[in-house]
Motif scaffolding. Structure first.
Motif, PDB file in Angstrom:
ATOM      1  N   ASN B 191      23.168  29.007  72.377  1.00  0.00           N
ATOM      2  CA  ASN B 191      21.914  29.734  72.549  1.00  0.00           C
ATOM      3  C   ASN B 191      21.254  29.420  73.886  1.00  0.00           C
ATOM      4  O   ASN B 191      20.635  30.293  74.502  1.00  0.00           O
ATOM      5  CB  ASN B 191      20.938  29.392  71.414  1.00  0.00           C
ATOM      6  CG  ASN B 191      21.362  30.018  70.098  1.00  0.00           C
ATOM      7  OD1 ASN B 191      22.283  30.829  70.058  1.00  0.00           O
ATOM      8  ND2 ASN B 191      20.697  29.634  69.020  1.00  0.00           N
ATOM      9  N   ALA B 194      22.844  31.419  76.394  1.00  0.00           N
ATOM     10  CA  ALA B 194      22.506  32.824  76.167  1.00  0.00           C
ATOM     11  C   ALA B 194      21.138  33.165  76.751  1.00  0.00           C
ATOM     12  O   ALA B 194      20.994  34.152  77.464  1.00  0.00           O
ATOM     13  CB  ALA B 194      22.547  33.150  74.682  1.00  0.00           C
ATOM     14  N   ALA B 202      19.554  38.137  74.741  1.00  0.00           N
ATOM     15  CA  ALA B 202      19.691  37.077  73.751  1.00  0.00           C
ATOM     16  C   ALA B 202      18.765  37.351  72.575  1.00  0.00           C
ATOM     17  O   ALA B 202      19.139  37.186  71.409  1.00  0.00           O
ATOM     18  CB  ALA B 202      19.382  35.724  74.387  1.00  0.00           C
ATOM     19  N   VAL B 207      19.029  35.626  68.908  1.00  0.00           N
ATOM     20  CA  VAL B 207      18.746  34.236  69.233  1.00  0.00           C
ATOM     21  C   VAL B 207      17.246  33.985  69.053  1.00  0.00           C
ATOM     22  O   VAL B 207      16.424  34.772  69.514  1.00  0.00           O
ATOM     23  CB  VAL B 207      19.151  33.922  70.688  1.00  0.00           C
ATOM     24  CG1 VAL B 207      18.700  32.532  71.084  1.00  0.00           C
ATOM     25  CG2 VAL B 207      20.643  34.067  70.845  1.00  0.00           C
TER      26      VAL B 207
END
Lengths: 504, 324
Positions: B191, B194, B202, B207
């Motif tokens: 994450n 990302a 994201a 996320v």
């Protein structure tokens, strides 16, 4: 009107949604049948995206009901909709280019105890997703190193999982060429056979007829019609979308094509840059619209940027009438009276956070220099004029550009270029991502500008647009200018033949 | 293995190559330079910078920046020392300070995300705040006298060729290993890459931006505090000016290690070599003897500049950046 049967995948009834100043959706019904491809059509700002966002839980609706396979549903987030089997692929590929294909496919979808990822399991999972679409992609390569088409496929692969029953594709073909589009359609058909219903948003009418079973048309937040695609005529469809026939506009233009007679205002000799575009000669004349045609990657954008100085040529000279040599930099080009509307308005054209007014006066201010400020009153006057002249749909000039629909953003790009009162205007894909109505409006505008003595260069991936709006057409193939045609020679067939390379 | 030839590892390989090259140059110029002993010393002397830089790697990968590192090291140092003088053992005070670092970082991350303010300014505020707190705790250098501190510095592993792996180096290598695991084998780590790669995408990919951002700064705070503990135990004292401008050395280490300041691209392991390169340079100049310490900064600056240019080149020629 479609009856509500257990057969339908999604039923939306009386959907309403308002944004400040705009009723985005007004009592809209939408029925998505089981395993069908349903085209959702409408002009920019018609409410397509809003309807989709309401369906996928990205936006809360003000009123109305949604049922998934007959069961009323209420999604508070896209995650909930996804869990219920509704997957969405947005218009711009919303993945992370710096990460590998594997990571893009599995981000947020893997992780065992304590959030520890088993890459072996993730890899199997990613492979399964690719297999589902029959794709062969190197999982370890960075996503950004693949073509846009592959990225698009990966985005679809990511959206799909075993539980997906409804797939929403928002303008998936906007940046794909013909071959890539047909590969995408192949995938869509096979998904349909597996019982997945697809909502397909597009502005390419040919594609609607090629792939969709049924269609729904929205206009100004209302549903204006729906039915079987095969039973809906093209004229009828266009009439539903814009309420007038586009063909007339285009035919009228094609008829009034004129021979080149104006003074040459921009002369390019042997201008080129290694690996981007082979050296070419080109003349732009006052009052003449020159079309630039070629396939994706043939060098259309590069040509406009070379002429503007946004890409520095490594050979040749550019001369502007009365100004001598130009093209050293965008600033110098602006100064000399040239303007460019770039293709990628999100990345290069507009400052999304700034208001419509501020965007419009940007290059004008740049041309004047920073000391000679454009007064607020003057800014407002120009912005209001432009908003009226180009029919930009915005409640007022102070709205951030980011919040406008695609077509209106494009008009702002155009307004900004025009505000600097250029003698030469370079348009790169002025109608990209724009619906039929705005398309015709922009063509009308191009004509009008020409009549006023502007020299125009319009790069476009749509041959019909080039045919209908140009006095002369420059054809590119494989990063090389392969010829020019004018007058009666400008026909769809001629251009296609040149691009295909059949003329030798 | 195509994965080994992956283009995205190029900056990392470049870093390792530069490290080896400088080490060899040192070896060719000075006797006794090319030895496990020098290597062990560099590891120990720079352990706290590398620990802090390891935490900062997460922040930079996420597209942010943390300027509060140096002050955190100073504050943790004086706190451990003052608690020592109050009779606390180093282990208890270390645990307390690690919790503090984690919480302080988490708070910074929460403010950054929830109020949508640039991390630069929030962590700059953290820099001033923590440095001020240092002087609130004490204005003097405070020695650490607890017997466990002696025990800590006595722990060492013999390396071949008269080299020593000191406890600080061990802590550093262990914390680095944990960080590598977090970065590459956990959902959180992915994450971080990302949101650094493309925050908006994201978010659309599901996320949790808030939780990830809070955790990123919490991890950085934790590592800074750990660096502070290591620094205090290594020097056996707390000093309110300790760690001044160290955040910049940490950021330099991260960048030298091949992580892009724009976020989304880089490797935690690179930071080890980035920090070691800075350490090598100062060791080299100290070995020389005739050059004054100004040359440490000058050559670090030149190297950093050269590296950024090299990155630019690698990124644009091999498509390893964020651009499409």
């Amino acid at each position: 009107m479609q009856k509500e049967t257990p057969q339908s995948a999604v039923t939306m009834r009386g959907i309403r949604k308002a944004f400040p100043g705009v009723q985005a959706l007004d009592d809209v019904d939408f029925d998505l049948g089981a395993s069908e491809i349903h085209a959702l059509l409408g002009e920019n700002g018609a409410g397509k995206s809003t309807l989709i966002k309401v369906l996928t839980g990205a936006l809360a609706r003000d009123g109305g009901e949604i049922a998934l396979q007959g069961q009323p549903v209420e999604f508070a987030s896209t995650g909930e909709a996804q869990a219920a089997g509704i997957s969405t692929v947005y218009q711009e590929v919303n993945l992370i280019p710096a990460m590998s294909v594997l990571q893009n496919l599995t981000l947020g979808k893997t992780g065992g105890r304590f959030g520890v990822i088993s890459w072996r399991r993730a890899r199997a999972q990613a492979q399964e997703k690719l297999d589902r679409l029959g794709l062969k992609v190197d999982l370890d390569r960075a996503l950004g190193s693949h073509s846009v088409a592959v990225q698009q496929m990966v985005a679809i692969a990511r959206a799909l999982d075993a539980e997906t029953r409804v797939l929403v594709l928002d303008e998936p073909t906007a940046s794909l060429d013909a071959q890539e589009t047909s590969a995408l359609f192949e995938v869509m058909r096979s998904l349909k056979e597996r019982g997945i219903s697809i909502v397909f948003i597009t502005h390419f009418l040919d594609q609607v007829y090629e792939i969709s079973d049924r269609l729904t048309v929205l206009r100004n937040g209302r549903k204006v019609g729906s039915g079987r695609t095969a039973e809906t005529g093209r004229q009828e469809l266009i009439a539903m979308m814009i309420g007038r026939e586009l063909g007339e506009v285009e035919a009228a233009f094609a008829g009034e094509r004129r021979a080149a007679e104006g003074e040459p205002v921009l002369t390019a000799r042997n201008v080129g840059r290694k690996r981007l575009l082979q050296p070419f000669d080109l003349e732009l004349r006052a009052g003449e619209a020159v079309g630039l045609s070629g396939l994706l990657g043939s060098g259309r954008t590069e040509m406009t940027k070379l002429l503007f100085g946004a890409i520095r040529p490594d050979s040749g000279t550019l001369e502007m009438r009365g100004k001598g040599r130009v093209g050293a930099s965008p600033g110098a080009s602006l100064e000399a009276g040239m303007a460019l509307c770039p293709e990628d308005r999100k990345a290069e054209g507009l400052v999304g956070e700034l208001s419509v007014r501020e965007n419009i006066v940007l290059s004008m201010q740049a041309k004047r220099g920073w000391l000679n400020r454009v007064s607020r009153a003057e800014q407002e006057k120009i912005a209001d004029e432009m908003i009226r002249a180009l029919a930009i749909a915005t409640p007022d000039a102070e709205k951030p550009v980011r919040q406008l629909s695609g077509g209106n953003q494009q008009k702002v790009v155009l307004a900004r270029a025009l505000a600097s009162q250029p003698r030469i205007l370079l348009l790169d894909e002025p109608t990209r991502g724009i619906d039929v109505g705005a398309h015709a409006e922009i063509l009308v505008l191009i004509r009008k500008l020409c009549a006023e003595g502007l020299a125009l260069l319009v790069a476009s991936s749509e041959i019909d647009e080039v045919v209908s709006s140009s006095d002369r057409v420059v054809v590119l193939r494989d990063r090389r200018k392969i010829g020019e045609i004018s007058g009666g020679e400008i026909t769809r067939d001629n251009i296609v033949t040149m691009i295909a390379g059949n003329d030798g | 293995m195509s994965a080994l030839l992956n283009k995205k590892y190029l900056p990392f390989y470049a870093t390792v190559l530069v490290f080896v090259a400088i080490f060899l140059i040192g070896g060719a110029t000075y006797r006794n330079f090319l030895s496990m002993r020098v290597l062990g010393n560099i590891l120990a002397d720079n352990s706290f910078i590398i620990i802090a830089a390891t935490g900062a790697t997460f922040v930079i990968l996420s597209g942010g920046i943390d300027l509060s590192i140096g002050s955190m090291i100073g504050f943790v140092g004086v706190s451990v020392a003052v608690l020592d003088s109050l009779g606390w053992d180093p282990l208890s005070s270390a645990i307390l300070m690690l919790i503090f670092g984690f919480a302080f970082g988490a708070f910074q991350g929460w403010v950054i995300d929830s109020l949508d303010i640039q991390p630069f300014i929030i962590t700059l505020a953290g820099l001033f705040l923590l440095r001020g707190l240092c002087f609130m705790v004490t204005v003097n250098a405070v020695p650490i006298t607890h017997e466990w501190a002696d025990l800590y510095s006595d722990i060492r592993i013999r390396l071949p060729g008269k080299g020593l792996l000191r406890s600080s180096a061990m802590v550093m290598l262990a914390s680095l290993a944990v960080a590598i695991f977090i970065a590459h084998f956990t959902r959180f780590g992915t994450n971080v890459y990302a949101i650094g790669g493309d925050r908006e995408s994201a978010r659309l990919m599901g996320v949790n931006i808030r939780r990830t951002t809070v955790m990123v700064y919490a991890v950085a705070g934790f590592y800074s505090a750990l660096a502070g503990v290591v620094y205090a135990l290594y020097t056996k004292s707390g000093y309110p000016l300790a760690g001044n401008t160290l955040e910049l050395s940490a950021i330099a280490s991260v960048v030298l290690g091949g992580t892009l300041l724009t976020g989304g691209v880089g490797m935690v392991a690179g930071t080890l070599f980035g920090g070691m390169i800075l350490g090598l340079i100062s060791t080299l100049i100290i070995f020389n003897g005739s050059l004054n310490s100004a040359w440490i900064l000058i050559s670090s600056g030149v190297l950093l500049f050269g590296f950024i240019v090299l990155h630019r080149f690698l990124v644009s020629s091999f498509d390893i950046g964020n651009g499409r």
